[in-house]
Design a protein around this motif. Sequence first.
Motif, short mmCIF file in Angstrom:
data_model
loop_
_atom_site.label_atom_id
_atom_site.label_comp_id
_atom_site.label_asym_id
_atom_site.label_seq_id
_atom_site.Cartn_x
_atom_site.Cartn_y
_atom_site.Cartn_z
N LEU A 346 0.62 -1.15 0.11
CA LEU A 346 0.12 -0.06 0.05
C LEU A 346 0.88 1.25 0.00
O LEU A 346 0.60 2.16 -0.85
CB LEU A 346 -0.79 0.06 1.02
CG LEU A 346 -2.09 -1.04 1.03
CD1 LEU A 346 -2.82 -1.07 2.40
CD2 LEU A 346 -3.09 -0.63 0.01
N ALA A 347 1.90 1.24 0.46
CA ALA A 347 2.75 2.27 1.06
C ALA A 347 3.56 2.51 -0.38
O ALA A 347 3.93 3.74 -1.00
CB ALA A 347 3.90 2.32 1.82
N ARG A 348 3.87 1.56 -1.17
CA ARG A 348 4.61 1.65 -2.55
C ARG A 348 3.64 1.84 -3.48
O ARG A 348 3.87 2.71 -4.25
CB ARG A 348 5.09 0.16 -2.69
CG ARG A 348 6.36 -0.19 -2.14
CD ARG A 348 6.54 -1.68 -2.77
NE ARG A 348 7.44 -1.59 -3.77
CZ ARG A 348 8.62 -0.98 -4.18
NH1 ARG A 348 9.30 -0.47 -3.21
NH2 ARG A 348 8.98 -1.07 -5.28
N ALA A 349 2.35 1.48 -3.36
CA ALA A 349 1.23 2.03 -4.25
C ALA A 349 1.12 3.68 -4.52
O ALA A 349 1.07 4.25 -5.54
CB ALA A 349 0.09 1.57 -4.12
N LYS A 350 1.15 4.00 -3.16
CA LYS A 350 1.16 5.58 -3.05
C LYS A 350 2.31 6.53 -3.84
O LYS A 350 2.23 7.55 -4.32
CB LYS A 350 1.15 5.95 -1.59
CG LYS A 350 -0.22 5.72 -0.93
CD LYS A 350 -0.06 5.89 0.66
CE LYS A 350 -1.35 5.37 1.15
NZ LYS A 350 -1.40 5.87 2.68
N SER A 370 8.44 -0.26 -15.75
CA SER A 370 8.53 -1.14 -14.49
C SER A 370 7.75 -0.75 -13.41
O SER A 370 6.95 -1.60 -12.98
CB SER A 370 10.21 -1.20 -14.26
OG SER A 370 10.08 -2.25 -12.81
N ALA A 371 7.69 0.71 -13.20
CA ALA A 371 6.73 0.96 -11.86
C ALA A 371 5.34 1.03 -12.47
O ALA A 371 4.52 0.44 -11.56
CB ALA A 371 7.23 2.31 -11.83
N ALA A 372 4.98 1.06 -13.65
CA ALA A 372 3.69 1.13 -13.82
C ALA A 372 3.01 -0.40 -14.02
O ALA A 372 1.94 -0.66 -13.43
CB ALA A 372 3.46 1.52 -15.39
N ASP A 373 3.82 -1.28 -14.20
CA ASP A 373 3.36 -2.82 -14.28
C ASP A 373 3.25 -3.14 -12.66
O ASP A 373 2.59 -3.78 -12.52
CB ASP A 373 4.84 -3.61 -14.98
CG ASP A 373 4.64 -3.49 -16.35
OD1 ASP A 373 3.59 -2.96 -17.10
OD2 ASP A 373 5.74 -3.81 -17.04
N ALA A 374 4.44 -2.87 -11.90
CA ALA A 374 4.25 -3.10 -10.56
C ALA A 374 3.09 -2.36 -9.84
O ALA A 374 2.20 -3.09 -9.15
CB ALA A 374 5.25 -2.53 -9.59
N LEU A 375 2.62 -1.31 -10.13
CA LEU A 375 1.35 -0.49 -9.92
C LEU A 375 0.16 -1.50 -10.32
O LEU A 375 -0.84 -1.74 -9.58
CB LEU A 375 1.33 0.73 -10.23
CG LEU A 375 0.13 1.75 -9.74
CD1 LEU A 375 -0.04 1.65 -8.37
CD2 LEU A 375 0.50 3.20 -10.35
N HIS A 393 -4.12 4.78 -15.62
CA HIS A 393 -3.39 6.14 -16.08
C HIS A 393 -1.86 6.13 -16.29
O HIS A 393 -1.67 6.58 -17.17
CB HIS A 393 -3.92 7.19 -15.01
CG HIS A 393 -3.53 8.52 -15.43
ND1 HIS A 393 -4.61 9.44 -15.91
CD2 HIS A 393 -2.31 9.03 -15.32
CE1 HIS A 393 -3.81 10.80 -15.88
NE2 HIS A 393 -2.38 10.45 -16.10
N ALA A 394 -1.34 5.43 -15.10
CA ALA A 394 0.14 5.41 -15.53
C ALA A 394 0.38 4.60 -16.64
O ALA A 394 1.46 4.88 -17.43
CB ALA A 394 0.69 4.86 -14.19
N THR A 395 -0.12 3.72 -16.69
CA THR A 395 0.26 2.53 -17.92
C THR A 395 -0.22 3.36 -19.21
O THR A 395 0.76 2.96 -20.20
CB THR A 395 -0.49 1.27 -17.96
OG1 THR A 395 -0.26 0.58 -16.49
CG2 THR A 395 -0.32 0.17 -18.90
N GLY A 396 -1.03 4.15 -19.35
CA GLY A 396 -1.57 4.58 -20.63
C GLY A 396 -0.43 5.77 -20.81
O GLY A 396 0.03 5.86 -22.05
N ALA A 397 0.02 6.27 -19.62
CA ALA A 397 1.17 7.60 -20.00
C ALA A 397 2.31 6.81 -20.53
O ALA A 397 3.16 7.28 -21.44
CB ALA A 397 1.45 8.18 -18.57
N VAL A 398 2.76 5.53 -20.08
CA VAL A 398 3.97 4.93 -20.48
C VAL A 398 3.76 4.47 -22.06
O VAL A 398 4.56 4.69 -22.73
CB VAL A 398 4.30 3.84 -19.60
CG1 VAL A 398 5.30 2.87 -20.28
CG2 VAL A 398 4.66 4.13 -18.40
N LEU A 399 2.51 3.92 -22.24
CA LEU A 399 2.22 3.62 -23.61
C LEU A 399 2.35 4.64 -24.67
O LEU A 399 2.94 4.46 -25.74
CB LEU A 399 0.97 2.81 -23.67
CG LEU A 399 0.90 1.50 -23.10
CD1 LEU A 399 -0.71 0.91 -22.97
CD2 LEU A 399 1.45 0.37 -24.13
N LEU A 400 1.96 5.75 -24.29
CA LEU A 400 2.01 6.93 -24.89
C LEU A 400 3.47 7.48 -25.39
O LEU A 400 3.71 7.74 -26.53
CB LEU A 400 1.19 8.18 -24.30
CG LEU A 400 0.92 9.38 -25.31
CD1 LEU A 400 0.17 8.92 -26.53
CD2 LEU A 400 0.14 10.39 -24.59
#
Length: 546
Positions: A346-350, A370-375, A393-400
């Motif tokens: 939970l702390a890592r997700a934040k 790597s971070a988006a996949d972990a999230l 949202h994070a994964t979409g930003a990376v794909l873009l």
Amino acid sequence: MTTADILDRGRESFERRAWADAFDKLSAADRETPLAPEDLERLAISAYLVGRDADRDEVLARAHQEWLRLGGTERAARCAFWLAFGLLNRGELARGGGWLARARRLLDDGHLDCVEQGYLLIPVAIQRLVEGDAAAAYATFGQAAKIGERFGDRDLATLARAGRGQALLRLGETAEGVALLDEAMVAVEAGEVSPIMVGSVYCAVIEACQELFDLRRAREWTAALSDWCASQPDLVPFRGQCLVHRSQVMQVRGAWPEAMEEVRRACDRLSHPPGAPGVVGMAFYQLAELHRLCGQFAKAEEAYRAASQWGPAPQPGVALLRLAQGRVDAAAAAIRAALDEARDRLARAKMLAAYVEIMLAADDVAAARSAADALSEIAADLGMPFLQAVAAHATGAVLLTEGDPRAALATLRRAWTAWQELQAPYETARARVLIGLAYRAMGDADTAEMELDAACRVFRQLGAAPEVARVEALSRMAVPKTAGGLTAREVQVLRLVAAGKSNRAIAADLAISEHTVARHVQNIFAKLDVPSRSAATAFAFQHGLL
């Protein structure tokens, strides 16, 4: 009126939950003739519920002494418990610990089997929870609940039930823990517990919702409790930590002025006198977050520094502030350290969502991926809609950034839909910005501009000045097809070069590193086949890029 008449009216007001009038009438009667301990307890409760904590402490201490004088040891111990509970919640550990020790001694010396034994287990269980021993905390809360049920004390049973729910969440038993917390709030909503208990139960439930990213449940219970409070106009139910949690709920649903008002009240209330350090730090961190989102960076800096004086490093807020200030290297260093220190998921997700954003700005796409996949993995495990939207949202930003706008668009649409369902306008608008950029990358300039315009309107309504400036800049920097094969980012850099800005200034404007700017400039020179900044500027004029 006689003193007896005033006292009767005070008791009547207490039963009607007209707390201010009860406090006034009972105080007036007490000034004429010292109240009996039962009425002193009523006066203390009234004082607490209208926000007069010092008066409440003084009256409870008197009630304690009166019960001792009359031989009511159990009631004297209960007064001592409530005194301790309030003091400990305000961070006055020495005084609170002293009253707890007195209550324990009274019960132990008298070998008393009473409900107060259960109340005295509550601080023990809370301490075990704070120390990280959730299993022991769950067992201790369970013992308190059994005592409450045996003596028919709904206040104790409900408080213990909420504590067991919190402990189960720490043990990973999310569904069962949430069910217990909901049941505790049902008891509050149904009026089965005394008003003095309401704030403690609500605070436990909302804190759990924040830990789980369960925005929907937090908003639902906040609305229910607000309705309960509205029926008692004199009530001052929300104290320091509750005010912070309410501010967080208001922020997500887009009520930023109200969120700012609540957290300022929290900071003021917790600072004079200082409350529990962790709670004070939480309040100043929330204040800093609102200032940052509004673009008030100097005020945000001041509030983050205040937060750091009361607890751990205020992250990811400070890292995101550095990013907004154009200090990408500092932001990257700060978020890396914060992520390394975050142990549980939970702390890592934040931290991970901020890490993705900052790594993309630092041009470290591999780290962002790597971070988006972990999230995404954490979000899938927990199944919380809010966290799933953050991950999408994070994964979409990376794909873009990776150059796959079609895949990015599909993922960002999921995030946008989730944010809409959660009624989170700021996050919804941020998703629309990325959606607009995805359309632009696919050559659909008209749809891109519509998405950016819609996002910008929301940002203006919220007062999110940095996002307004960013979207306006993106709208101005739409890339013509005759731009010499330049990417969108390269056109942005070229326009700033043509404006006479240095690489350092461009890096600050675009929130990227100076090294990245230098690489973009070299790519521009190569694609346009020009030898200098002045020649690149001439190209920009000739091709209408300005």
